[in-house]
Design a protein around this motif. Structure first.
Motif, mmCIF file in Angstrom:
data_model
loop_
_atom_site.group_PDB
_atom_site.id
_atom_site.type_symbol
_atom_site.label_atom_id
_atom_site.label_comp_id
_atom_site.label_asym_id
_atom_site.label_seq_id
_atom_site.Cartn_x
_atom_site.Cartn_y
_atom_site.Cartn_z
ATOM 1 N N LEU A 217 0.851 -1.186 0.000
ATOM 2 C CA LEU A 217 0.000 0.000 0.000
ATOM 3 C C LEU A 217 0.887 1.236 0.000
ATOM 4 O O LEU A 217 2.033 1.195 0.454
ATOM 5 C CB LEU A 217 -0.896 0.019 1.243
ATOM 6 N N ARG A 218 0.334 2.351 -0.498
ATOM 7 C CA ARG A 218 1.053 3.641 -0.500
ATOM 8 C C ARG A 218 2.450 3.513 -1.099
ATOM 9 O O ARG A 218 3.438 3.995 -0.555
ATOM 10 C CB ARG A 218 1.127 4.219 0.913
ATOM 11 N N GLY A 219 2.512 2.826 -2.235
ATOM 12 C CA GLY A 219 3.783 2.719 -2.931
ATOM 13 C C GLY A 219 4.848 1.932 -2.189
ATOM 14 O O GLY A 219 6.035 2.126 -2.430
ATOM 15 N N GLY A 220 4.438 1.041 -1.307
ATOM 16 C CA GLY A 220 5.376 0.222 -0.552
ATOM 17 C C GLY A 220 5.610 0.696 0.861
ATOM 18 O O GLY A 220 6.307 0.033 1.635
ATOM 19 N N GLU A 221 5.032 1.819 1.220
ATOM 20 C CA GLU A 221 5.197 2.325 2.587
ATOM 21 C C GLU A 221 4.591 1.360 3.602
ATOM 22 O O GLU A 221 5.104 1.203 4.718
ATOM 23 C CB GLU A 221 4.535 3.695 2.707
ATOM 24 N N LEU A 222 3.502 0.713 3.220
ATOM 25 C CA LEU A 222 2.808 -0.228 4.086
ATOM 26 C C LEU A 222 2.633 -1.566 3.373
ATOM 27 O O LEU A 222 2.687 -1.644 2.145
ATOM 28 C CB LEU A 222 1.424 0.312 4.470
ATOM 29 N N MET A 223 2.398 -2.612 4.163
ATOM 30 C CA MET A 223 2.077 -3.926 3.630
ATOM 31 C C MET A 223 0.762 -4.385 4.252
ATOM 32 O O MET A 223 0.600 -4.353 5.477
ATOM 33 C CB MET A 223 3.182 -4.939 3.960
ATOM 34 N N ASN A 224 -0.181 -4.788 3.413
ATOM 35 C CA ASN A 224 -1.461 -5.306 3.877
ATOM 36 C C ASN A 224 -1.402 -6.825 3.881
ATOM 37 O O ASN A 224 -0.922 -7.448 2.925
ATOM 38 C CB ASN A 224 -2.584 -4.839 2.948
ATOM 39 N N LEU A 225 -1.899 -7.435 4.936
ATOM 40 C CA LEU A 225 -1.857 -8.881 5.088
ATOM 41 C C LEU A 225 -3.233 -9.382 5.506
ATOM 42 O O LEU A 225 -3.839 -8.833 6.424
ATOM 43 C CB LEU A 225 -0.820 -9.262 6.158
ATOM 44 N N ILE A 226 -3.718 -10.417 4.818
ATOM 45 C CA ILE A 226 -4.982 -11.032 5.195
ATOM 46 C C ILE A 226 -4.879 -12.539 5.043
ATOM 47 O O ILE A 226 -4.350 -13.044 4.055
ATOM 48 C CB ILE A 226 -6.174 -10.492 4.364
ATOM 49 N N GLY A 227 -5.335 -13.242 6.064
ATOM 50 C CA GLY A 227 -5.466 -14.690 6.002
ATOM 51 C C GLY A 227 -6.897 -15.050 6.309
ATOM 52 O O GLY A 227 -7.470 -14.572 7.293
ATOM 53 N N CYS A 228 -7.521 -15.843 5.475
ATOM 54 C CA CYS A 228 -8.929 -16.165 5.644
ATOM 55 C C CYS A 228 -9.126 -17.669 5.555
ATOM 56 O O CYS A 228 -8.556 -18.327 4.671
ATOM 57 C CB CYS A 228 -9.761 -15.454 4.570
ATOM 58 N N GLY A 229 -9.938 -18.220 6.469
ATOM 59 C CA GLY A 229 -10.162 -19.658 6.464
ATOM 60 C C GLY A 229 -11.422 -20.048 7.204
ATOM 61 O O GLY A 229 -12.091 -19.228 7.826
ATOM 62 N N HIS A 230 -11.734 -21.327 7.119
ATOM 63 C CA HIS A 230 -12.941 -21.876 7.725
ATOM 64 C C HIS A 230 -12.768 -22.049 9.234
ATOM 65 O O HIS A 230 -11.670 -22.286 9.734
ATOM 66 C CB HIS A 230 -13.264 -23.251 7.121
ATOM 67 N N THR A 231 -13.881 -21.953 9.936
ATOM 68 C CA THR A 231 -13.924 -22.286 11.352
ATOM 69 C C THR A 231 -15.319 -22.789 11.684
ATOM 70 O O THR A 231 -16.295 -22.427 11.015
ATOM 71 C CB THR A 231 -13.577 -21.072 12.238
ATOM 72 N N ASP A 232 -15.419 -23.636 12.682
ATOM 73 C CA ASP A 232 -16.719 -24.208 13.030
ATOM 74 C C ASP A 232 -17.548 -23.290 13.919
ATOM 75 O O ASP A 232 -18.777 -23.354 13.920
ATOM 76 C CB ASP A 232 -16.534 -25.562 13.738
ATOM 77 N N THR A 233 -16.886 -22.433 14.675
ATOM 78 C CA THR A 233 -17.625 -21.585 15.615
ATOM 79 C C THR A 233 -17.095 -20.164 15.571
ATOM 80 O O THR A 233 -15.930 -19.918 15.280
ATOM 81 C CB THR A 233 -17.484 -22.114 17.066
ATOM 82 N N TRP A 234 -17.984 -19.245 15.871
ATOM 83 C CA TRP A 234 -17.611 -17.831 15.971
ATOM 84 C C TRP A 234 -18.689 -17.137 16.790
ATOM 85 O O TRP A 234 -19.860 -17.162 16.437
ATOM 86 C CB TRP A 234 -17.504 -17.194 14.589
ATOM 87 N N GLU A 235 -18.294 -16.525 17.895
ATOM 88 C CA GLU A 235 -19.263 -15.916 18.787
ATOM 89 C C GLU A 235 -19.090 -14.409 18.921
ATOM 90 O O GLU A 235 -19.970 -13.731 19.431
ATOM 91 C CB GLU A 235 -19.168 -16.559 20.179
#
Length: 383
Positions: A217-235
């Motif tokens: 992001l911003r020409g390399g000034e920042l790095m965006n990171l996202i990991g997404c996955g399954h889960t059985d529960t979320w409260e």
């Protein structure tokens, strides 16, 4: 011109895009946001050619590009070794669709839009107004807020996101529901990221039941990171729930070593998690003198990187419809006919893409899905 003034509920990307699209067509707008301070939290997003076509209509494409990154290549990598499997050059995106894709911090996009709206009318944006109800008759709509304020206008648009209060009040139906996905997200200084991630700049790693994506992001000034996955529960509710690096590492411990180093490089207070929520598609987005747009109309999972672009598309088409029509009914019919199928289809395509991203054995079409990126909300026929 169908109306001379519109009330917009919601001050995010969709609401601001609509406000600006209306102003550029000499339609007055008052936008209400429930938060006490109008600012966009969050992390990185992708603005693809279809969304950038909308930004051109709004007059802010160059300003957004100036605060964005424009990665040269999207690398598809093996999740366990990090080895590059395939490449998608951004030049190919530009060649096929007229513009390259941008990586932009959501807050930067929000700031550009907000400055443009306030530049046209400093009084257009009003914070600390939480929508609670509305009443409408044949001629107008009165909106009521939790602080006791009211406003009456010929047209009201709900642009208040996935959990839209306007949608729930007008159209009913069940609330947004957890869809079995949990994401970790972070923005870290580019200088703190491992060298290999900075060199590659944009890389997707598809693993069993999970994926990990990072981009600059911003020409390399920042790095965006996202990991997404399954889960059985979320409260837990919310999308900015503090998380720890150890939680992230435990969920992705079989990913490549440099990816684990990237997770470890995230500052302690910069890592969050959120559960993904969605709603059943609506076949009708309008009711009398009220309509919805963006995630309020078609909640968008992040798997195609189309959430912001679709909100911009909605905004431009709706503003064009109002400009081209003599009545609210005519304008909303055009908006419904032009946008509903498109919005619902892209939402469903995103869900399909999410399944593919989390199963390396499934094919993924990504941005080259037919009909996705070659859409221009500024020129699509209004019929």
């Amino acid at each position: 011109m169908a109306v001379d003034r519109v009330v917009v509920v919601g001050g995010g990307i969709g609401g601001l895009s609509l406000a600006l699209a209306l102003q550029r067509r000499d339609i007055a707008v008052t936008m209400y946001e429930r938060a006490s301070e109008l600012r966009e939290i969050g992390a990185g997003i992708v603005m693809q050619p279809n969304g950038r076509n909308g930004l051109i209509d709004l007059g802010v494409n160059d300003a957004v590009a100036a605060v964005s990154s424009c990665p040269e290549v999207l690398h598809f990598c093996d999740y366990a070794t990090g080895e590059i499997i395939a490449d998608l050059p951004n030049a190919r995106v530009e060649e096929n669709f007229g513009l390259p894709s941008l990586s932009v911090h959501r807050g930067d996009l929000h700031s550009v839009l907000l400055a443009a709206v306030r530049g046209n009318d400093p009084a257009a944006v009003r914070a600390a107004h939480e929508f609670v109800a509305l009443d409408q008759d044949a001629d107008s709509v009165t909106v009521r807020f939790a602080n006791g304020a009211t406003d009456t206008a010929p047209l009201v648009i709900g642009a208040d996101g996935n959990g839209s209060a306007v949608r729930s009040f007008v159209f009913g139906g069940p609330p947004a529901r957890f869809n079995g996905q949990v994401a970790f997200r972070a923005v870290l200084p580019g200088e703190a990221a491992p060298a290999i991630t900075c060199e590659r700049e944009l890389a997707m790693h598809r693993g069993p039941g999970r994926y990990l994506l990072y981009y600059s992001l911003r020409g390399g000034e920042l790095m965006n990171l996202i990991g997404c996955g399954h889960t059985d529960t979320w409260e837990e509710e919310g999308w900015s729930i503090p998380a720890t690096a150890q939680q992230f590492l435990d969920a992705y411990d079989d990913f490549a070593p440099h990816l684990l180093d990237l997770i470890r490089a995230v500052p302690d207070d910069a890592l969050f998690k959120w559960g993904l929520y969605d709603r059943e598609p609506l076949e009708v987005w309008t009711s009398g003198r009220v309509a919805i747009l963006g995630d309020a109309a078609h909640p968008m999972t992040p798997f195609l990187g189309q959430g912001a672009s679709m909100a911009v598309e909605d905004a431009v088409v709706l503003a064009r419809s109002l400009e081209a029509s003599s009545t609210v009914g005519e304008a909303l019919d055009i908006y419904q006919n032009v946008r509903c199928e498109r919005g619902n289809n892209v939402a469903l395509w995103s869900v399909e893409e999410g399944r593919a991203l989390q199963n390396p054995d499934l094919p993924t079409q990504g941005p080259f899905r037919p009909g996705l990126l070659d859409y221009n909300p500024a020129t699509v026929p209004l019929n």
